[in-house]
Design an enzyme around this catalytic site. Structure first.
Site, mmCIF file in Angstrom:
data_model
loop_
_atom_site.group_PDB
_atom_site.id
_atom_site.type_symbol
_atom_site.label_atom_id
_atom_site.label_comp_id
_atom_site.label_asym_id
_atom_site.label_seq_id
_atom_site.Cartn_x
_atom_site.Cartn_y
_atom_site.Cartn_z
ATOM 1 N N SER B 198 0.847 -1.182 0.000
ATOM 2 C CA SER B 198 0.000 0.000 0.000
ATOM 3 C C SER B 198 0.895 1.250 0.000
ATOM 4 O O SER B 198 1.796 1.350 -0.829
ATOM 5 C CB SER B 198 -0.932 -0.057 1.218
ATOM 6 O OG SER B 198 -1.933 0.919 1.119
ATOM 7 N N ASP B 410 -8.638 -5.522 -5.964
ATOM 8 C CA ASP B 410 -8.283 -4.275 -5.256
ATOM 9 C C ASP B 410 -8.914 -3.087 -5.979
ATOM 10 O O ASP B 410 -8.633 -2.861 -7.152
ATOM 11 C CB ASP B 410 -6.752 -4.146 -5.229
ATOM 12 C CG ASP B 410 -6.257 -3.053 -4.288
ATOM 13 O OD1 ASP B 410 -6.999 -2.081 -4.046
ATOM 14 O OD2 ASP B 410 -5.121 -3.177 -3.789
ATOM 15 N N HIS B 444 -7.885 -4.804 -1.402
ATOM 16 C CA HIS B 444 -6.642 -4.167 -0.978
ATOM 17 C C HIS B 444 -6.062 -4.829 0.276
ATOM 18 O O HIS B 444 -4.850 -4.863 0.460
ATOM 19 C CB HIS B 444 -6.902 -2.680 -0.733
ATOM 20 C CG HIS B 444 -5.659 -1.895 -0.482
ATOM 21 N ND1 HIS B 444 -4.642 -1.806 -1.411
ATOM 22 C CD2 HIS B 444 -5.246 -1.177 0.593
ATOM 23 C CE1 HIS B 444 -3.659 -1.056 -0.916
ATOM 24 N NE2 HIS B 444 -3.992 -0.676 0.288
#
Lengths: 462, 462
Positions: B198, B410, B444
């Site tokens: 991330s 995601d 995610h």
């Protein structure tokens, strides 16, 4: 030799003493002052949604109570605002009922009484997809709305003040049943077609489901027969920020300031779901707003915490434009009705939908093995577990020609939902389902923008 | 004969007189009262983020000012909190620098000093993907954060009170440069690998870019080299609701109540982007919360406007859990740094990144026609227009073995962004890019959950 002046620490000290300013936050207070000054001046205008101009649309006033899906009480009286285009045939057999999305009014296209552009202007008119040379088109403001139809901002006859959150929770079926009361009033027994996009597509399906014998064809554009948890999540986020605005005041804001900041924040979130990432990348990319004209040309750009990127100023602008145009409680009630929409058989069985006659057991009508799959109608791959229940729920639509149109870039009503609707209708035995999948980057808003493809599909189907 | 009692109108009149209640909205006021009573009692605890326990992590205190990307001023002093796992080799050649996502602390795994579970507990330890038998792993709280490193909640030495929004806007590069000051302090010249997911993946790439000679390998999981407008939009929505909370007070809330309601609303929005629609459908579907135990079993369920669906109570709970665990200004500054991250060459040229030595013109290093495409490395289909600029910007990474891992579900760091990163690195001449695409529904958050696949890919690459 002069000692060099150490300027940076002095400057830093200076800037530490200056209070930072945030124009994007100050905007809320500025808006509030403006609204307060308007409210306090006796001649000041109310918000536009509270200023119905009954000359620009017709109003059907019903004094026959409307029983509701989720309430022990009926709505004692109710109004439905509507507009029409084209001419009703003598046989009254050319009627198209057009359903709106969440926040639209009955003003789908310009009329003599209201020449301003409507929300589907390019789709309605002589020779257009909804051809006024052939059809008589009716569009209503939805029950629960704030553009002339009864909703939370309407006066409760019981108390003499607006319903606010005393208004009952509505279902999509309730909205459609109010529309059929209008059709009854107009002496229209049967619709040539029921047409809608987004929430309007839910209504379009609900109309065919409640009254299979009164709906000739169904058009469902970017809709669904079962709201997904991810769409519930996006609408929940909007309701949350709105209800957290102190001005919302549990819904009782009609004699004070409306929750304008909450509405702006809610609309920003909604706007994110209406288009698509690829569209924003093509349209805005990573461009930033222009610097003020008096900025020195070679000033290094120090990013602000307020909107800088065009995508941010776009969301800010969309929120600002909307926040006084629509009633907050209408948004809450109608978005909740969308969340609650679920045409799987167990969900329908749990409802108390007045006047509905769901076949006692739809199982017998299911012909999963009789559906003819072909290259253009392939069998569902990886169907959701609830597909059989959805097919059972949609059994009353088994005989109605239905156009389903979806957009691959739609993140709110995903393409998977379009396919599951088609699969469920076909599994229910409907062999007259036409399905189109559109590409492009316009996402959920495609139905407002793509006259060529959306309009073409509708024209061909009707 | 008795006239039947018309009960419904009486009941409706009664309910019209009862003020509706909204527990989900009352929760904000309840939380506020609780916080206020804690704040007023002299012995009351501060929020957890303001209670550093310096015994559970190490702190590197730098008194050498840190020049910044977007500011004329340096940070005069700064702290970086960090934790380590494994043993530093004599040659100091086994160091892995682990970067965190937006809101994580340095506590990636349990330690003797802090035995509570870390955010990557299953990935760090003897025989685990980040194998402490082989590597010395360092994880820091990011500059701008609130878990021991300097951020907006830290005391400004100039004023003696917290920086608040006098804190300078940060870049991802600034965060990484602060980390390299720590490495300098520890005498670590070269990283075996820079690993992150991330926002941590952004830092991982930035580390290799700033110091190609000091970074042996790069791991980028669910990250990007260029934030898209749609991810900016989602973070902007979060910042907007947070900054609109009156308790935010332009960032100056440290001697009062923090903007807990804004934080809760912001976290709800963020949570929507961390998983995926298919996951929610599998996990929650359209299930509603259980009715109170004393509810009559056959009571028809009247939906409330407050959370009813499990997806709603889930978001509500996630927001509630987070809203006092993290500093609001840290959230704003760090999320802004993510928005600003863009490694295309023109964007990098516009920055003033101290200590960076971007090659004068990377064009000469581009070998778009020398990239060898194969079945497993197909040429990009429909590459974004900025791909050449991104390849130019990533030129300093042309020699660094890089693992890129992305997840198809995601919605925050989309799979297209993973592919564009791979394509840009390869176009820049990097022939040691390993790329994995994962399926599954975890979106995610996959990097936190999928030890088997994410961990396996890391282990194999290192």
């Amino acid at each position: 030799m002069l000692r060099p002046l150490r300027l940076a620490p002095l400057l830093r000290r200076y800037f530490s003493s200056v209070t930072p300013r945030f124009p994007c936050v100050e905007a809320h207070a500025t808006r509030e002052s403006r609204l307060a000054s308007i409210a306090s001046s006796s001649s000041g205008p109310e918000p536009p949604y509270a200023r119905p101009s009954p000359t620009s649309y017709a109003v059907f006033q019903s004094s026959t109570p409307l029983p509701l899906t989720y309430s022990s009480f009926s709505l004692p009286t109710f109004d439905i605002a509507y507009e029409t285009w084209g001419t009703l045939s003598k046989a009254k057999d050319n009627v198209i009922l057009l359903h709106t999305g969440l926040s639209a009014s009955s003003h789908a296209a310009s009329t003599r009484a209201n020449p301003s552009e409507g929300w589907w202007e390019k789709f309605i008119g002589p020779g257009k997809p909804l051809d006024t040379n052939a059809y008589f088109i009716i569009c209503t403001n939805v029950l629960g709305g704030c553009y002339g139809s009864t909703g939370p901002s309407s006066i409760d006859p019981e108390t003499g003040v607006p319903y606010a959150t005393h208004f009952p929770v509505l279902s999509i079926f309730d909205m459609v049943r109010a529309q059929f009361r209008l059709l009854d009033h107009l002496g229209i027994d049967r619709l040539y077609a029921s047409v809608g996009s987004s929430m309007g597509a839910m209504q379009s399906l609900a109309a065919g489901w409640l009254h299979p014998e009164r709906v000739g064809k169904i058009v469902s554009i970017s809709g669904t027969a079962r709201s997904t948890p991810s769409s519930v999540a996006m609408r929940y986020a909007q309701r949350s920020v709105l209800m957290a605005d102190p001005h919302w005041n549990n819904g009782f804001y009609y004699d004070g300031l409306p929750p304008h900041t909450g509405m702006k924040l809610a609309r920003q979130i909604a706007t994110i779901t209406y288009r698509s990432g690829p569209e924003w990348d093509a349209r805005f990319g990573r461009q930033m707003r222009a610097l003020p004209e008096d900025a020195a040309p070679d000033t290094p750009r120090v990013p602000a915490l307020c909107p800088e990127f065009l995508i941010e100023t776009y969301l800010d602008h969309q929120g600002e434009q909307f926040c006084l145009k629509y009633d907050a409680n209408s948004l809450i009630y109608i978005s909740k009705a969308m969340d609650l929409f679920d045409m799987t058989r167990p969900a329908l069985d749990a409802l108390r939908i007045p006047e509905a006659t769901l076949p006692p057991d739809a199982n017998g009508r299911l012909h999963p093995h009789m559906v003819s799959y072909s290259k253009s109608h392939p069998p569902p791959t990886n169907p959701p577990t609830y597909l059989p229940e959805l097919a059972q729920g949609l059994a009353p639509l088994a005989r109605t020609p239905t156009l389903v149109l979806g957009v691959q870039s739609d993140i709110l009503f995903t393409i998977e939902q379009q396919r599951e609707l088609v699969d469920a209708l076909r599994t229910a035995g409907n062999d007259r389902v036409v399905y189109y999948e559109l590409g492009g980057v316009w996402g959920h808003d495609t139905f407002l923008l793509d006259v060529l493809n959306v309009g073409g599909a509708i024209r061909g189907f009707l």
